[in-house]
Design an enzyme around this catalytic site. Structure first.
Site, PDB file in Angstrom:
ATOM      1  N   ASN A   8      28.646  49.681  47.519  1.00 27.48           N
ATOM      2  CA  ASN A   8      28.238  50.005  46.150  1.00 27.48           C
ATOM      3  C   ASN A   8      27.716  48.713  45.532  1.00 27.48           C
ATOM      4  OD1 ASN A   8      27.944  50.689  43.489  1.00 27.48           O
ATOM      5  ND2 ASN A   8      30.121  51.014  43.086  1.00 27.48           N
ATOM      6  N   LYS A  10      26.293  48.318  42.748  1.00 27.52           N
ATOM      7  CA  LYS A  10      26.355  48.325  41.275  1.00 27.52           C
ATOM      8  C   LYS A  10      24.994  47.882  40.723  1.00 27.52           C
ATOM      9  CE  LYS A  10      31.265  47.731  41.764  1.00 27.52           C
ATOM     10  NZ  LYS A  10      32.523  47.226  41.277  1.00 27.52           N
ATOM     11  N   HIS A  94      32.931  56.686  39.013  1.00 25.71           N
ATOM     12  CA  HIS A  94      33.376  55.309  39.269  1.00 25.71           C
ATOM     13  C   HIS A  94      34.087  54.771  38.023  1.00 25.71           C
ATOM     14  CE1 HIS A  94      33.296  51.008  39.986  1.00 25.71           C
ATOM     15  NE2 HIS A  94      33.222  51.319  41.266  1.00 25.71           N
ATOM     16  N   GLU A  96      33.875  52.107  36.501  1.00 28.29           N
ATOM     17  CA  GLU A  96      32.987  51.471  35.503  1.00 28.29           C
ATOM     18  C   GLU A  96      32.269  52.525  34.668  1.00 28.29           C
ATOM     19  OE1 GLU A  96      31.129  49.014  38.423  1.00 28.29           O
ATOM     20  OE2 GLU A  96      33.031  47.937  38.615  1.00 28.29           O
ATOM     21  N   GLU A 165      40.307  53.834  43.993  1.00 31.29           N
ATOM     22  CA  GLU A 165      39.975  52.483  43.563  1.00 31.29           C
ATOM     23  C   GLU A 165      40.845  52.117  42.361  1.00 31.29           C
ATOM     24  OE1 GLU A 165      35.769  51.284  44.984  1.00 31.29           O
ATOM     25  OE2 GLU A 165      35.556  52.221  43.034  1.00 31.29           O
ATOM     26  N   GLY A 171      36.911  44.066  41.599  1.00 32.41           N
ATOM     27  CA  GLY A 171      36.253  42.835  41.171  1.00 32.41           C
ATOM     28  C   GLY A 171      37.199  41.719  40.768  1.00 32.41           C
ATOM     29  N   SER A 210      38.261  44.961  45.823  1.00 36.89           N
ATOM     30  CA  SER A 210      38.394  43.621  46.421  1.00 36.89           C
ATOM     31  C   SER A 210      38.532  43.643  47.943  1.00 36.89           C
ATOM     32  CB  SER A 210      39.557  42.844  45.777  1.00 36.89           C
ATOM     33  OG  SER A 210      39.291  42.641  44.395  1.00 36.89           O
TER      34      SER A 210
HETATM   35  P1  13P Z   1      34.809  45.121  44.435  1.00 31.74           P
HETATM   36  O1  13P Z   1      34.706  45.268  45.928  1.00 31.74           O
HETATM   37  O2  13P Z   1      33.850  44.109  43.879  1.00 31.74           O
HETATM   38  O3  13P Z   1      36.209  44.911  43.999  1.00 31.74           O
HETATM   39  O4  13P Z   1      34.340  46.519  43.793  1.00 31.74           O
HETATM   40  C1  13P Z   1      34.906  47.679  44.268  1.00 31.74           C
HETATM   41  C2  13P Z   1      34.171  48.841  43.736  1.00 31.74           C
HETATM   42  O5  13P Z   1      34.197  49.105  42.547  1.00 31.74           O
HETATM   43  C3  13P Z   1      33.385  49.655  44.680  1.00 31.74           C
HETATM   44  O6  13P Z   1      32.954  50.828  44.101  1.00 31.74           O
END
Ligand code: 13P
Length: 247
Positions: A8, A10, A94, A96, A165, A171, A210
């Protein structure tokens, strides 16, 4: 069942950067049939990505979609538009989208229903916030998110993948422990069996938050973990390929 390892990106990478990434990444891809590899770039990169991935076995997905086929929804992208570009997957709900853009369980439900109706495979994201974990509400939060998202479409559970997640692991550089993840994955599996006792277990439950080349293997040791959804560490083609081939 083949495990799914998904990138992903983003809101990262221009068209030019996408082109450079995919050309480099494909050099690392061997036996793509041994696992399912998925790249979810931003909308603007989907066209060039679909051209470059054609015939390689690496799948293409989007990070979001609208639930209507078309209409007056300024700034939105429909499922048929994504399918025309070769997207087989879309990430729905997601964290976010939920927490920065205010997507509700109701909206996420509409998107899941639309995906099922239009033949797109959704990856439904669920996860608890730090304060919810600390209040021992993890299972309750996950149960509510899944039940609301899948209300009325339980018979189609096999056409969906789920990504667990935990919000506090995204992140932050601090993943859940594999044991923590397995505990929640097992809870989700049991819940899916409860919602649809006839499901054939084709729903993969991915872990995200992560994940890096040096910890991916630890997660993939467990059968309960059906794959990984990778953010930051998927932005570099070599790092993502190490995760793809970590098991
Ligand atoms: P990270 O791998 O940067 O923690 O993000 C995970 C994520 O949100 C994947 O959709």
């Amino acid at each position: 069942m083949r495990r799914l390892i998904a990138a992903n990106w983003k809101m990262n990478k221009t068209v030019k950067e996408t082109e450079e990434y995919i050309k480099k990444f494909l050099k690392f891809v061997e036996h793509p049939e041994s696992r399912e590899i998925l790249i979810c770039p931003p909308f603007t990169s989907l066209y060039v990505a679909s051209q470059l991935l054609q015939g390689t076995g690496v799948k293409l997905g989007a990070q979001n979609c609208h639930y209507e086929k078309g209409g007056a929804y300024t700034g939105e992208i429909s499922i048929p538009m994504l399918q025309e570009l070769g997207c087989e997957y879309v990430i729905v709900g997601h964290s976010e989208r939920r927490h920065i853009f205010g997507e509700t369980d109701e909206l996420i439900h509409k998107k899941i229903v639309a995906c099922l109706e239009m033949g797109m495979r959704p990856i439904l994201c669920v996860g608890e916030k730090r304060e919810e974990r600390e209040a021992r509400m993890t299972f309750k939060v996950i149960e509510t998110q899944i039940k609301l998202a899948l209300a009325g479409v339980e018979e189609h559970i096999d056409k969906i993948d789920i990504a667990y997640e935990p919000v506090w692991a995204i992140g932050t550089g601090t993943p859940a422990t594999p044991e923590n993840a397995v505990e929640v994955h097992t809870f989700i599996r049991n819940l899916l069996n409860e919602l649809n006792p006839n499901n054939e277990g084709k729903t993969r439950i991915l872990y995200g938050g992560s994940v890096k080349p040096d910890n991916a293997k630890e997660f993939m040791k467990y059968d309960a973990i059906g794959g990984l959804l990778v953010g930051t560490a998927s932005l570099d083609p070599e790092s993502f390929s190490k995760i793809v081939y970590s098991f």
